[in-house]
Design a protein around this motif. Structure first.
Motif, PDB file in Angstrom:
ATOM      1  N   SER A   1      24.353  48.697 -32.542  1.00 24.72           N
ATOM      2  CA  SER A   1      24.482  47.898 -33.702  1.00 24.72           C
ATOM      3  C   SER A   1      24.112  48.536 -35.135  1.00 24.72           C
ATOM      4  O   SER A   1      24.144  47.705 -36.022  1.00 24.72           O
ATOM      5  N   GLN A   2      24.139  49.940 -34.881  1.00 28.40           N
ATOM      6  CA  GLN A   2      23.810  50.582 -36.315  1.00 28.40           C
ATOM      7  C   GLN A   2      24.753  51.857 -36.344  1.00 28.40           C
ATOM      8  O   GLN A   2      24.357  52.825 -35.486  1.00 28.40           O
ATOM      9  N   LEU A   3      25.771  51.881 -37.066  1.00 26.51           N
ATOM     10  CA  LEU A   3      26.634  53.020 -36.925  1.00 26.51           C
ATOM     11  C   LEU A   3      26.201  54.308 -37.555  1.00 26.51           C
ATOM     12  O   LEU A   3      26.574  55.229 -37.215  1.00 26.51           O
ATOM     13  N   GLN A   4      24.974  54.050 -38.453  1.00 31.21           N
ATOM     14  CA  GLN A   4      24.406  55.186 -38.969  1.00 31.21           C
ATOM     15  C   GLN A   4      22.926  55.001 -39.016  1.00 31.21           C
ATOM     16  O   GLN A   4      22.474  53.709 -39.538  1.00 31.21           O
ATOM     17  N   THR A   5      22.019  55.762 -38.746  1.00 27.96           N
ATOM     18  CA  THR A   5      20.730  55.596 -38.969  1.00 27.96           C
ATOM     19  C   THR A   5      19.675  56.985 -39.180  1.00 27.96           C
ATOM     20  O   THR A   5      20.733  58.042 -38.981  1.00 27.96           O
ATOM     21  N   ALA A   6      18.760  57.184 -39.480  1.00 31.72           N
ATOM     22  CA  ALA A   6      17.946  58.215 -39.868  1.00 31.72           C
ATOM     23  C   ALA A   6      17.803  59.089 -38.488  1.00 31.72           C
ATOM     24  O   ALA A   6      17.652  58.322 -37.227  1.00 31.72           O
ATOM     25  N   HIS A   7      17.697  60.402 -38.283  1.00 29.16           N
ATOM     26  CA  HIS A   7      17.844  61.217 -37.295  1.00 29.16           C
ATOM     27  C   HIS A   7      16.720  60.732 -36.369  1.00 29.16           C
ATOM     28  O   HIS A   7      17.327  60.743 -35.233  1.00 29.16           O
ATOM     29  N   GLU A   8      15.654  60.514 -36.806  1.00 36.47           N
ATOM     30  CA  GLU A   8      14.603  60.277 -35.782  1.00 36.47           C
ATOM     31  C   GLU A   8      14.546  59.170 -35.105  1.00 36.47           C
ATOM     32  O   GLU A   8      13.603  58.521 -34.315  1.00 36.47           O
ATOM     33  N   ARG A   9      15.257  58.102 -35.850  1.00 32.06           N
ATOM     34  CA  ARG A   9      15.580  56.700 -35.102  1.00 32.06           C
ATOM     35  C   ARG A   9      16.842  56.497 -34.382  1.00 32.06           C
ATOM     36  O   ARG A   9      17.051  55.570 -33.706  1.00 32.06           O
TER      37      ARG A   9
END
Length: 277
Positions: free
Chosen positions: A205-213
């Motif tokens: 449900s997140q098409l982009q997020t921070a690398h570590e997440r």
């Protein structure tokens, strides 16, 4: 496998500044696409002149072009005039792509229109075949991206289009599948068709997020691509369309560097393993 960066990560900057930023981050390869960095009308009307300007700009920053994304989601519109306008523009942009020297073009397979998925998917087939015909006497690779909101956002629909349009290949962005909760084994049948790759971290449900997440397994992705014989570009593609399918607002340069370094480490390990064998 060459590691590139997509200029779309810097759509808030003019192309010259975007290319300069990407070069300063240490990249030597770049993807370009339609949007703020490319005037499609000018490129269609004066392809050689426009391509000369962009080639000169990339040369100034010692950047090699790895792909040109021509985003025309109306190729399968329910209204015939909208379909024709989009397809004619694609045909008019082929001379520009050739003059630019891109090894390939990524396209949208079309989006889902008001009459629903099945009708939209059916109209995509003749559109994609016509686009393939437009480059038939060239060496341009044509690949489509199974992206969110498209008729091929699920692997089975992407495979259907690949079967229906011989000569078509795939630009793979695993984030679009991860966002939907589609597991890797469902994506794996697409790998033999991959001609270009986009990479960024995402989660359900997140098409982009921070690398570590993120939950995209870069190791599985590169291991399986390498096993299928893929030796093309790996383009890091963080985007500024925050909010689209819950794309998180991230620091583009920071996330690009983190993901690039992770991809580079895996790639180098795979290449060293191949040499050792």
């Amino acid at each position: 496998m060459l590691i590139a960066c997509h200029a779309w990560g810097y759509n808030n900057l003019p192309l010259e500044q975007a290319a300069g930023t990407i070069a300063r981050l240490g990249f030597r390869a770049i993807d370009l696409g339609t949007g703020p960095h490319l005037d499609t009308t000018r490129a269609a009307n004066t392809p050689n002149a426009e391509a000369t300007v962009i080639r000169g700009l990339l040369a100034r920053f010692n950047l090699t072009l790895t792909d040109l994304y021509i985003m025309l989601p109306q190729i399968n519109a329910s209204e015939p005039d909208q379909r024709e306008t989009a397809l004619e523009l694609f045909e008019q942009l082929v001379p520009f792509a050739l003059a630019l020297g891109t090894p390939g073009i990524t396209i949208s397979p079309g989006i889902v229109h008001k009459d629903g998925h099945e009708h939209s998917l059916a109209r995509s087939v003749p559109a994609l075949l016509r686009m393939l015909d437009a480059v038939d006497d060239t060496d341009l690779r044509i690949s489509f991206e199974p992206h969110m909101d498209s008729v091929a956002q699920r692997p089975e629909d992407a495979l259907l289009l690949l079967d229906a349009a011989p000569g078509l290949s795939l630009t793979l962005d695993p984030a679009h599948f991860t966002c939907q909760g589609i597991v890797w084994r469902e994506v794996a049948p697409l790998l033999e068709h991959v001609a270009h790759v986009h990479i960024r971290q995402a989660a359900r449900s997140q098409l982009q997020t921070a690398h570590e997440r993120g939950t995209v397994s870069l190791n599985d992705l590169l291991e399986d691509l390498h096993a299928t014989g893929y030796r093309g570009a790996l383009t890091i593609e963080y985007m500024t369309t925050f909010g689209w399918h819950n794309m998180q607002r991230v620091n583009i340069s920071r996330e690009t560097i983190h993901t690039r370094d992770a991809v580079r480490a895996i790639r180098d390990r795979l290449e060293q393993r191949s040499v050792a064998r």
